[in-house]
Each structure stands twice: as structure tokens, then as C-alpha cells.
Design an enzyme around this catalytic site. Structure first.
Site, short mmCIF file in Angstrom:
data_model
loop_
_atom_site.label_atom_id
_atom_site.label_comp_id
_atom_site.label_asym_id
_atom_site.label_seq_id
_atom_site.Cartn_x
_atom_site.Cartn_y
_atom_site.Cartn_z
CE LYS A 54 -0.13 -0.23 5.03
NZ LYS A 54 -0.84 -0.79 6.19
NE ARG A 152 -6.67 0.40 10.99
CZ ARG A 152 -5.42 0.24 10.58
NH1 ARG A 152 -4.47 1.10 10.92
NH2 ARG A 152 -5.08 -0.80 9.83
CG HIS A 184 -4.27 -4.67 11.42
ND1 HIS A 184 -3.09 -5.28 11.05
CD2 HIS A 184 -4.01 -3.34 11.43
CE1 HIS A 184 -2.16 -4.34 10.84
NE2 HIS A 184 -2.68 -3.16 11.07
NE ARG A 240 -2.85 -8.16 7.41
CZ ARG A 240 -3.46 -8.60 8.50
NH1 ARG A 240 -4.02 -9.80 8.53
NH2 ARG A 240 -3.52 -7.83 9.57
CE1 TYR A 286 13.37 31.36 5.89
CE2 TYR A 286 12.65 29.09 5.71
CZ TYR A 286 12.87 30.32 5.13
OH TYR A 286 12.60 30.51 3.81
CB CYS A 333 14.03 25.45 4.57
SG CYS A 333 15.17 26.33 5.66
CG ASP A 335 12.30 24.10 -1.55
OD1 ASP A 335 11.42 23.32 -1.94
OD2 ASP A 335 12.14 25.32 -1.43
#
Ligand SMILES: *Cc1c(COP(=O)(O)O)cnc(C)c1O
Length: 393
Positions: A54, A152, A184, A240, A286, A333, A335
Site C-alpha cells: 500500500k 478500526r 489486525h 502480512r 530560519y 526549510c 527545500d
């Protein structure tokens, strides 16, 4: 040209203008993936293996990882979304496939037409699957999911008898075949947690009830990587395996990746975009949360939170640069990040290993940032090309 750039050019798959712009590449080592599956299978013995792919194979690339997993002995593939399972089939991937997360109106018929097993946790889903079976003329292969304590997905013990009975009726009508019964874990990463034993016994009761109702599934399955490796009684017919296949630890109590004989599949690298001397007392990045206490050399790594580096890595994220293990200096930051290289010799273009082979692990990143290795690899962004090594021709 660096070794990294050369090998990436040689393997044009994944080599994009983005990679050329900053040398940032996630290499995906399918030999490691196959070897990790072998390491898991050596422990899990008789149980069949479902490779969980997944979320683009946890960020590693859906189709190449699925193919490699089948080569590595998995006989099942698991996805969350039905559309992920459809994408596997449309790429020509074989093996059994189970998809387990759907909302009303999900593409059940597309799955039936492609021999995909689907999970059903509630009557509305069973109804939709039966409609899809009528529409396609295909008998649906269904895994009924029990909620044994995760709260869940899955039918609660209260709702399980009705779901099982309805599924049996649909079987007798020839619309579905119940191929699996499953659930699960909530805390398999802590095998001694009381909920593990509780879930095992609720699952046993769910299996017994289904058996009493006449269901004869091919596979009963409960274990994720942590269960497969750390809770032998949870293995049943099928395990799994997700995170362990990608070479990361399912949790402290199960063992480190190294102790489990797992190798990282993803290695994230980049090349320094700038190297320069700055004076003692300089604020870095920053907010100036890092201030140099001596004249020093800083390197600029052109990867940031837009590429998946957690912002929580400020002043704690590990990486390998200029021949040593280092820590990000100051904030992450969008990038880029800065790393204090001290008095080491470095130049723009030098390779930096963020995590993976030759650097810290994604699990080290997770520990530094208060998260799990799953999140570190899964969030590496689409701007980072994947260069896949070890593809079988
Ligand atoms: C993601 C997932 C798995 C795989 O879990 P790992 O901890 O990565 O092994 C197994 N089963 C289900 C239902 C999942 O959602």
C-alpha cells in the site's frame, strides 16, 4: 560527475530533471527487499506471505516492489485502496491480491474483473460486492474482517455473527466465495501487551463462529510484521509483511533492523548545493535556532520538508556528510537544510546520505523525530526520483 549521478544516468528509469538539479535520489534496492523477505520467511516458517505494498509500497514504488516481493517468495500482495490493487493488475502483476479499505461506491467490479480479493467488514460492503458479482458475472473472493480490538475497520464481535451468516448465504447463492477471515493487531509491536493475547482469543472465537456457520476459508490471517516476527501464535495461514520487507524495524521490542537481519531498501541521498565558511556567532536557518560557537564550514543539503524530511528534525535529524555522521543545524526549510561540517573538507556537489546504506537509518530518523520509520520512508515526496536497482529482467 559523482558515482551517484553516473549510476543514476546509467539507469535512466527515475532519472529526471529534478534529480539532475540537486542530485537527490531515493535508490530502491530490490535485492535487499528480496533478502528481507527471505529473512522473514526463515522465521515465519510454514505461513504464506502477503507482501503489503500500500501507499506506493511505503514510498518505494508499487510495481517494482510488488514484482520483487513475488520473486522473493510472497504469494499474496496487499493494498489498502482498491485502486492500488487495480493499478497492480493493470501493470501486469500476478499473484493473489487483497485490497481492504473502501467506502460505499468503491470500484468493487473493477476488482472482481481483475481477480482481486476484497475485504468486507460490514453488510453494506457485502451488498455492494454481491451487486458487483451480479453485474460482472464473477464470483467475488471475499475476506471477512473481524474487529478483535483495534477498533478500526472490521466487524465487532456483536456484528460478526450477522456478517458471517449473510456471507454464507451469498456463498450459497454463488455470488461470493469467502476466501479469508482476518483481523489486525493494535499493539503487536509490544508482544507482551495484554491486548495481544486478548485479540488472539477474540480472533479464535471469530474463526470458530465462522466455521460453525459453514465457512471454509483458504486463509486465516492476523499478523503484521511485528506479529509475524514476534508473536508466533498469530501466524495462522498467512502473515502480512510490510515494514520488515522494506528493511525497517517493526518496533523496539521486536528488534532492531540489524538484529532481525534486515537491510534498508531505500537510500535517500542528495548533493551539497553550497559549502562555505561562516563566523562564530552566526545564526543558521530560519529562526536562528542554531548559532555557531566557532568559525565553521556549513553545507547546504537541497532537501526539505516538501521532500518528506520532518520539520521535527530541526537540530536532531541525522545524516552522513563529509565523511562523518552529522546532525542538521537549525530548522528544516521547504527545500533545504543546513549542516555544520566543522573544519571538514567539503565542496559543492559532494554526496550526502540522508538515510539508508552508508548513512543513518530511517529508524534513526524516526527516533530523532519522535515518529516511526514507516512515516520517514512513506513521506519521501514525489519530487524525489526513485532509482530502482536489482530489477529482474
Ligand atoms: C499496513 C498493514 C500491514 C503491514 O503492517 P507492517 O507493520 O508494515 O508489517 C498489515 N496489515 C494491515 C491491515 C495493514 O494495514
Amino acid at each position: 560527475m559523482s558515482d551517484l549521478a553516473q549510476s543514476a544516468v546509467g539507469l535512466s528509469a527515475g532519472w529526471t530533471p529534478h534529480a539532475a538539479a540537486r542530485g537527490a535520489v531515493a535508490t530502491i534496492d530490490l535485492d535487499a527487499l528480496r533478502s528481507n523477505l527471505a529473512a522473514c520467511r526463515a522465521v515465519t516458517g510454514e505461513a504464506a506471505v502477503m507482501a503489503v505494498v500500500k501507499a506506493d509500497a511505503y514510498g518505494h514504488g508499487l510495481v517494482p516492489c510488488a514484482r520483487a516481493a513475488l520473486e522473493g517468495g510472497a504469494t499474496w500482495l496487499g493494498t489498502a485502496l482498491l485502486s492500488e490493487a487495480v493499478a497492480l493488475r493493470d501493470a501486469g502483476v500476478g499473484g493473489r491480491v487483497l485490497a481492504w479499505l473502501a467506502v460505499p461506491g468503491a470500484p468493487w467490479a473493477d476488482c472482481l474483473e481483475r481477480d482481486i480479493d476484497v475485504s468486507v467488514s460490514a453488510l453494506w460492503a457485502l451488498d455492494e460486492v454481491c451487486d458487483a458479482a451480479r453485474a460482472t458475472g464473477r464470483r467475488a473472493r471475499v475476506h471477512l474482517k473481524a474487529d478483535t480490538g483495534l477498533s478500526r475497520n472490521g466487524a465487532t464481535p456483536d456484528d460478526w455473527p450477522e456478517l458471517v451468516a449473510a456471507a454464507r448465504v451469498a456463498e450459497l447463492e454463488g455470488l461470493v466465495e469467502v476466501t479469508g477471515l482476518w483481523s489486525h493487531f493494535a499493539t503487536a509491536d509490544v508482544p507482551t501487551h495484554a491486548s495481544v493475547a486478548a485479540q488472539l482469543s477474540v480472533f479464535d472465537e471469530a474463526l470458530a463462529l465462522a466455521d460453525g456457520a459453514g465457512l471454509r476459508p483458504e486463509v486465516r490471517h492476523l499478523a503484521n510484521s511485528a506479529g509475524a516476527l514476534g508473536v508466533p501464535r498469530s501466524r495462522h495461514d498467512l502473515v502480512r509483511v510490510g515494514i520488515a520487507m522494506y528493511g525497517l524495524s517493526p518496533g523496539h521490542d521486536i528488534g532492531t533492523a540489524q538484529a532481525l537481519g534486515l537491510r534498508p531498501v531505500m537510500t535517500l541521498k542528495a548533493r551539497l548545493a553550497s559549502v562555505k565558511r561562516i563566523a562564530a556567532g552566526s545564526g543558521v536557518s530560519y529562526g536562528h535556532s542554531y548559532v555557531t560557537d566557532h568559525d565553521t564550514t556549513v553545507g547546504l543539503v537541497p532537501l526539505g520538508y516538501a521532500d518528506g524530511l520532518p520539520r521535527a528534525a530541526a537540530n536532531v535529524g541525522p545524516l552522513r556528510a563529509a565523511g562523518a555522521d552529522r546532525t542538521i543545524s537549525g530548522r528544516v526549510c521547504m527545500d533545504q537544510v543546513v549542516v555544520d561540517l566543522g573544519d571538514s573538507v567539503a565542496a559543492a556537489g559532494d554526496e550526502v546520505v540522508i538515510f539508508g546504506t552508508g548513512g543513518p537509518s530511517a529508524d534513526d530518523w524516526a527516533a530523532a523525530c519522535g515518529t516511526i520509520g514507516y512515516e520517514i520512508v512513506t513521506r519521501v515526496g514525489p519530487r524525489v526520483p526513485r532509482v530502482t536497482l536489482g530489477v529482474t529482467p
